[in-house]
Design a protein around this motif. Structure first.
Motif, PDB file in Angstrom:
ATOM      1  N   TRP A 282       0.842  -1.201   0.000  1.00 11.91           N
ATOM      2  CA  TRP A 282       0.000   0.000   0.000  1.00 11.91           C
ATOM      3  C   TRP A 282       0.867   1.236   0.000  1.00 11.91           C
ATOM      4  O   TRP A 282       1.884   1.292   0.677  1.00 11.91           O
ATOM      5  CB  TRP A 282      -0.920   0.017   1.231  1.00 11.91           C
ATOM      6  CG  TRP A 282      -1.785   1.238   1.273  1.00 11.91           C
ATOM      7  CD1 TRP A 282      -2.958   1.437   0.588  1.00 11.91           C
ATOM      8  CD2 TRP A 282      -1.543   2.447   1.992  1.00 11.91           C
ATOM      9  NE1 TRP A 282      -3.457   2.685   0.853  1.00 11.91           N
ATOM     10  CE2 TRP A 282      -2.603   3.337   1.710  1.00 11.91           C
ATOM     11  CE3 TRP A 282      -0.514   2.877   2.854  1.00 11.91           C
ATOM     12  CZ2 TRP A 282      -2.684   4.617   2.251  1.00 11.91           C
ATOM     13  CZ3 TRP A 282      -0.584   4.154   3.393  1.00 11.91           C
ATOM     14  CH2 TRP A 282      -1.674   5.013   3.092  1.00 11.91           C
ATOM     15  N   ARG A 283       0.475   2.202  -0.806  1.00  5.36           N
ATOM     16  CA  ARG A 283       1.077   3.542  -0.777  1.00  5.36           C
ATOM     17  C   ARG A 283      -0.069   4.526  -0.964  1.00  5.36           C
ATOM     18  O   ARG A 283      -0.884   4.352  -1.874  1.00  5.36           O
ATOM     19  CB  ARG A 283       2.086   3.723  -1.934  1.00  5.36           C
ATOM     20  CG  ARG A 283       3.309   2.810  -1.894  1.00  5.36           C
ATOM     21  CD  ARG A 283       4.455   3.457  -1.118  1.00  5.36           C
ATOM     22  NE  ARG A 283       5.586   2.561  -0.950  1.00  5.36           N
ATOM     23  CZ  ARG A 283       6.645   2.519  -1.754  1.00  5.36           C
ATOM     24  NH1 ARG A 283       6.700   3.267  -2.829  1.00  5.36           N
ATOM     25  NH2 ARG A 283       7.659   1.719  -1.480  1.00  5.36           N
TER      26      ARG A 283
ATOM     27  N   ASP B 196       4.846   5.705  -6.725  1.00  2.62           N
ATOM     28  CA  ASP B 196       4.020   4.774  -5.949  1.00  2.62           C
ATOM     29  C   ASP B 196       3.237   3.860  -6.882  1.00  2.62           C
ATOM     30  O   ASP B 196       3.053   2.679  -6.599  1.00  2.62           O
ATOM     31  CB  ASP B 196       3.037   5.538  -5.041  1.00  2.62           C
ATOM     32  CG  ASP B 196       3.735   6.240  -3.886  1.00  2.62           C
ATOM     33  OD1 ASP B 196       4.935   5.950  -3.659  1.00  2.62           O
ATOM     34  OD2 ASP B 196       3.092   7.071  -3.227  1.00  2.62           O
TER      35      ASP B 196
ATOM     36  N   LEU C 209       3.265  -0.147  -6.885  1.00  2.92           N
ATOM     37  CA  LEU C 209       2.030  -0.907  -6.679  1.00  2.92           C
ATOM     38  C   LEU C 209       1.654  -1.737  -7.906  1.00  2.92           C
ATOM     39  O   LEU C 209       1.096  -2.824  -7.776  1.00  2.92           O
ATOM     40  CB  LEU C 209       0.883   0.046  -6.314  1.00  2.92           C
ATOM     41  CG  LEU C 209       1.010   0.691  -4.930  1.00  2.92           C
ATOM     42  CD1 LEU C 209      -0.007   1.806  -4.759  1.00  2.92           C
ATOM     43  CD2 LEU C 209       0.865  -0.346  -3.821  1.00  2.92           C
TER      44      LEU C 209
ATOM     45  N   ASN D 259      -5.999   7.774  -2.545  1.00  2.81           N
ATOM     46  CA  ASN D 259      -5.635   6.364  -2.754  1.00  2.81           C
ATOM     47  C   ASN D 259      -5.712   5.972  -4.225  1.00  2.81           C
ATOM     48  O   ASN D 259      -5.954   4.806  -4.535  1.00  2.81           O
ATOM     49  CB  ASN D 259      -6.603   5.471  -1.964  1.00  2.81           C
ATOM     50  CG  ASN D 259      -5.938   4.857  -0.737  1.00  2.81           C
ATOM     51  OD1 ASN D 259      -4.736   4.987  -0.556  1.00  2.81           O
ATOM     52  ND2 ASN D 259      -6.713   4.194   0.081  1.00  2.81           N
TER      53      ASN D 259
ATOM     54  N   TYR E 223      -3.410   3.004  -5.430  1.00  2.00           N
ATOM     55  CA  TYR E 223      -3.779   1.720  -4.814  1.00  2.00           C
ATOM     56  C   TYR E 223      -5.125   1.229  -5.346  1.00  2.00           C
ATOM     57  O   TYR E 223      -5.271   0.065  -5.723  1.00  2.00           O
ATOM     58  CB  TYR E 223      -3.817   1.887  -3.294  1.00  2.00           C
ATOM     59  CG  TYR E 223      -4.217   0.623  -2.570  1.00  2.00           C
ATOM     60  CD1 TYR E 223      -3.302  -0.421  -2.398  1.00  2.00           C
ATOM     61  CD2 TYR E 223      -5.505   0.458  -2.073  1.00  2.00           C
ATOM     62  CE1 TYR E 223      -3.672  -1.591  -1.737  1.00  2.00           C
ATOM     63  CE2 TYR E 223      -5.878  -0.706  -1.408  1.00  2.00           C
ATOM     64  CZ  TYR E 223      -4.960  -1.728  -1.253  1.00  2.00           C
ATOM     65  OH  TYR E 223      -5.331  -2.884  -0.611  1.00  2.00           O
TER      66      TYR E 223
ATOM     67  N   LYS F 178      -5.815  -2.215  -7.564  1.00  4.62           N
ATOM     68  CA  LYS F 178      -6.729  -3.280  -7.147  1.00  4.62           C
ATOM     69  C   LYS F 178      -7.805  -3.517  -8.218  1.00  4.62           C
ATOM     70  O   LYS F 178      -8.198  -4.662  -8.485  1.00  4.62           O
ATOM     71  CB  LYS F 178      -7.380  -2.940  -5.806  1.00  4.62           C
ATOM     72  CG  LYS F 178      -6.464  -3.187  -4.612  1.00  4.62           C
ATOM     73  CD  LYS F 178      -6.166  -4.668  -4.444  1.00  4.62           C
ATOM     74  CE  LYS F 178      -5.479  -5.014  -3.154  1.00  4.62           C
ATOM     75  NZ  LYS F 178      -5.077  -6.433  -3.082  1.00  4.62           N
TER      76      LYS F 178
END
Length: 251
Positions: free
Chosen positions: A101-102, A114, A118, A160, A163, A167
């Protein structure tokens, strides 16, 4: 599912990627309890050895092995899948627990470095494990690919972005694998399944001990996650293939 080893996981061979963390540890123990042979991998050899030892200790008769595999290397990942199937005669599952996670202070302050970090952890490892294990899972007759995802993929938030997008991409890739299983199954339905378990966040004993007054609302305990992972084999492939199973309220 009870731990008597008579269920669908009894005698199954399940690979667990990213097995060294608290969720990995709980999953190894639960799968071993269900009678599976567990083949664990993690980038951190020390954490992996601890998790493997804990699962072996919890279930004396269980076969739990550890392998340090570079999941960012497709050839190494394929070699792991081939080695597993050759050694144990089959491969019935790949549980994807590789995480990272970042976050950022705000949307415009997102550091694209990041995203690069990720993208490797959240997407590339899914691509490599799914491609490496696809055919073996299809061959076994009750194969399962299980991705652990996060609710932010469905309701992204400003700080976020990297991230949440990572996902979401991992979910899309897993659903494409599910479509491959569906097509291969034809009228009889898929023989294997790719399934997504969606959480908000995980909590474990050490976190509760550190913050005894915290509520951890909507969080999933790692033992509950392990139970849900094992439960994917309890249901027919047609029922879980291409499905998101929510362990937290849907946003």
């Amino acid at each position: 599912m009870s731990g008597n080893g008579n269920g669908p996981l009894s005698g199954a061979v399940v690979a667990v990627a990213g097995a060294g963390g608290p969720a990995g540890r709980a999953t190894l123990i639960r799968l071993a309890e269900a009678g599976a042979t567990v083949v664990a991998s993690d980038a951190d050899p020390a954490r992996l050895a601890e998790a493997v030892d804990a699962a072996r200790y919890a279930h004396g008769g269980a076969t739990v092995t550890g392998d340090t595999v570079d999941l960012l290397d497709l050839d190494a990942t394929r070699a792991w899948a081939d080695r597993t199937e050759k050694e144990f005669g089959r491969v019935d599952g790949l549980v994807h627990l590789v995480g990272g996670w970042r976050g950022s202070p705000s949307f415009t302050e997102t550091d694209l470095a990041d995203w690069e970090f990720l993208e490797k952890l959240l997407i590339r490892t899914v691509q490599h494990t799914s491609m490496a294990f696809h055919d073996g899972l299809q061959r076994t007759g009750n194969g399962r690919y299980v991705l652990i995802s996060q609710s932010g993929a469905h309701k992204p938030v400003a700080n976020n972005a990297a991230y949440n997008a990572g996902k979401a991409a991992a979910e899309a890739w897993t659903l494409a694998m599910a479509d491959s299983f569906r097509k291969a199954g034809g009228e009889d339905g898929p023989k294997a399944a790719a399934t997504i378990l969606v959480i908000k966040a995980l909590v474990h004993e050490a976190m509760r001990a550190e913050r005894p007054t915290a509520k951890f609302a909507g969080f999933t305990d790692v033992t509950e996650l392990a139970e849900a992972i094992a439960g994917v084999w309890d249901r027919p492939a047609t029922e879980v293939n291409g499905q998101r199973l929510w362990l937290t309220p849907q946003p």
